[in-house]
Write a protein that holds these residues in place. Structure first.
Motif, PDB file in Angstrom:
ATOM      1  N   VAL A   8     -50.799  24.631 -70.660  1.00 44.38           N
ATOM      2  CA  VAL A   8     -51.547  24.803 -71.919  1.00 44.38           C
ATOM      3  C   VAL A   8     -50.792  25.730 -72.871  1.00 44.38           C
ATOM      4  O   VAL A   8     -50.319  26.792 -72.479  1.00 44.38           O
ATOM      5  N   ASP A   9     -50.694  25.299 -74.137  1.00 50.18           N
ATOM      6  CA  ASP A   9     -50.159  26.180 -75.182  1.00 50.18           C
ATOM      7  C   ASP A   9     -50.996  25.995 -76.442  1.00 50.18           C
ATOM      8  O   ASP A   9     -51.757  25.019 -76.563  1.00 50.18           O
ATOM      9  N   ASP A  10     -50.858  26.952 -77.365  1.00 50.57           N
ATOM     10  CA  ASP A  10     -51.641  26.846 -78.603  1.00 50.57           C
ATOM     11  C   ASP A  10     -51.135  25.715 -79.486  1.00 50.57           C
ATOM     12  O   ASP A  10     -51.914  24.995 -80.091  1.00 50.57           O
ATOM     13  N   LEU A  11     -49.796  25.538 -79.562  1.00 53.15           N
ATOM     14  CA  LEU A  11     -49.261  24.471 -80.396  1.00 53.15           C
ATOM     15  C   LEU A  11     -47.856  24.090 -79.984  1.00 53.15           C
ATOM     16  O   LEU A  11     -47.184  24.839 -79.265  1.00 53.15           O
ATOM     17  N   VAL A  12     -47.448  22.907 -80.427  1.00 52.30           N
ATOM     18  CA  VAL A  12     -46.014  22.557 -80.414  1.00 52.30           C
ATOM     19  C   VAL A  12     -45.577  22.441 -81.858  1.00 52.30           C
ATOM     20  O   VAL A  12     -46.279  21.851 -82.678  1.00 52.30           O
ATOM     21  N   ASP A  13     -44.422  23.009 -82.153  1.00 50.10           N
ATOM     22  CA  ASP A  13     -43.875  22.957 -83.513  1.00 50.10           C
ATOM     23  C   ASP A  13     -42.584  22.144 -83.465  1.00 50.10           C
ATOM     24  O   ASP A  13     -42.599  20.924 -83.598  1.00 50.10           O
TER      25      ASP A  13
ATOM     26  N   ILE B 178     -48.628  29.012 -71.306  1.00 52.36           N
ATOM     27  CA  ILE B 178     -47.371  29.461 -71.914  1.00 52.36           C
ATOM     28  C   ILE B 178     -47.724  30.652 -72.806  1.00 52.36           C
ATOM     29  O   ILE B 178     -48.420  30.509 -73.814  1.00 52.36           O
ATOM     30  N   THR B 179     -47.308  31.820 -72.381  1.00 53.73           N
ATOM     31  CA  THR B 179     -47.683  33.031 -73.123  1.00 53.73           C
ATOM     32  C   THR B 179     -46.740  33.215 -74.318  1.00 53.73           C
ATOM     33  O   THR B 179     -45.604  32.702 -74.288  1.00 53.73           O
ATOM     34  N   ARG B 180     -47.335  33.973 -75.291  1.00 52.49           N
ATOM     35  CA  ARG B 180     -48.686  34.507 -75.242  1.00 52.49           C
ATOM     36  C   ARG B 180     -49.712  33.560 -75.842  1.00 52.49           C
ATOM     37  O   ARG B 180     -50.892  33.611 -75.499  1.00 52.49           O
ATOM     38  N   GLY B 181     -49.261  32.695 -76.769  1.00 50.07           N
ATOM     39  CA  GLY B 181     -50.207  31.857 -77.516  1.00 50.07           C
ATOM     40  C   GLY B 181     -51.075  30.967 -76.651  1.00 50.07           C
ATOM     41  O   GLY B 181     -52.202  30.627 -77.019  1.00 50.07           O
ATOM     42  N   GLY B 182     -50.565  30.605 -75.457  1.00 52.53           N
ATOM     43  CA  GLY B 182     -51.337  29.712 -74.586  1.00 52.53           C
ATOM     44  C   GLY B 182     -52.428  30.415 -73.797  1.00 52.53           C
ATOM     45  O   GLY B 182     -53.260  29.759 -73.166  1.00 52.53           O
TER      46      GLY B 182
END
Ligand SMILES: O=P(O)(O)OC[C@H]1O[C@H](OP(=O)(O)OP(=O)(O)O)[C@H](O)[C@@H]1O
Ligand code: HPA
Ligand SMILES: [Mg+2]
Length: 175
Positions: free
Chosen positions: A108-113, A48-52
Motif C-alpha cells: 500500500v502507498d498513498d500514490l504513484v507519480d 511504503i513509508t512514509r506516505g503509505g
C-alpha cells in the motif's frame, strides 16, 4: 551555467493543486478497501513509508489484517525527486509469509507519480498486489488497484503535509 533556466520542482511542473482533506482521504481509503476486499484475503500489508502508513492503517483495519510491515523508501525532498534510497527493506517474516515472491501480500502507498518507487517495491515482491489511493498516468500501469486518477500535471497535497490557513478574498487578487 549563466542564463540557464532553473530546474523546476515536480510541484512547479505539476501546476495544478489537488488538496485532500482528512475526511476525503479516509473516504478514498475506504473506497479502496471495498475494491481490495474482492481480491484478498491477504496475509499481511506492506506499507511504503512514509506516505503509505496512513492508508495502510485504514485498509488493514477494514480488511481485518493485523500483520503490517514497512519498506522505507525516500526519494522526494518535499517536491524534488532524487535518487531512491531504501532505508529499510521488507522483513524476513513478511517475506516468508509471501513465499519469497509476495504472493498473498498487499503493498500500500498513498500514490504513484513517476512510478519509480512502486517499480522498486514491485521488483522486491513481484507476486504481491499493489494498491494506491491516487495514481498519475506514468505510474498507473504498475498499480493493481487504485481509486482516483489525477493528471500528471497535478500536485496532490496530503492532509499530513498541510494546515488550514487564511486565504485572501478573490476581490483582493487571490488565485
Ligand atoms: O511514483 P514516484 O514518482 O516514485 O513517487 C511516489 C512516491 O513519492 C512519495 O514518497 P516520498 O519519496 O516523498 O517519501 P514519503 O512517503 O516519506 O513522503 C509518495 O509517498 C510515493 O511513495
Ligand atoms: O503529487 C504528489 N504529492 C505529494 N507527494 C508526492 N510525491 C510524488 N508526487 C507527489
Ligand atoms: Mg512515499
Amino acid at each position: 551555467m549563466a542564463g540557464e533556466a532553473p530546474e523546476l520542482s515536480a510541484q512547479e511542473r505539476a501546476g495544478k493543486a489537488f488538496p485532500v482533506s482528512w475526511d476525503q482521504f479516509h473516504r478514498d481509503c475506504r473506497a479502496l478497501t471495498w475494491r481490495l476486499n474482492e481480491v484478498g484475503p491477504f496475509h499481511a500489508v506492506i506499507a511504503i513509508t512514509r506516505g503509505g502508513l496512513v492508508p495502510a492503517a485504514i485498509v488493514a483495519r477494514e480488511l481485518g489484517v493485523r500483520i503490517i510491515d514497512t519498506v522505507c523508501i525516500a526519494s522526494y525532498d518535499h517536491d524534488k525527486q532524487g535518487e531512491l534510497q531504501v532505508l529499510k527493506g521488507i522483513s524476513d517474516a513478511a517475506m516468508e509469509l509471501g513465499g519469497g515472491t509476495g504472493k498473498g501480500l498487499l503493498i500500500v502507498d498513498d500514490l504513484v507519480d513517476t512510478g519509480k518507487t512502486g517499480k522498486l517495491v514491485r521488483d522486491m515482491l513481484p507476486d504481491a498486489h499493489f494498491a494506491t489511493v491516487y495514481a498519475k498516468p506514468k505510474g498507473r500501469p504498475l498499480v493493481d488497484t487504485f481509486i482516483t486518477e489525477v493528471s500528471q500535471d497535478t500536485w496532490i497535497f496530503f492532509p499530513w503535509d498541510t494546515a488550514l490557513s487564511y486565504h485572501p478574498p478573490l476581490r483582493d487578487g487571490a488565485a
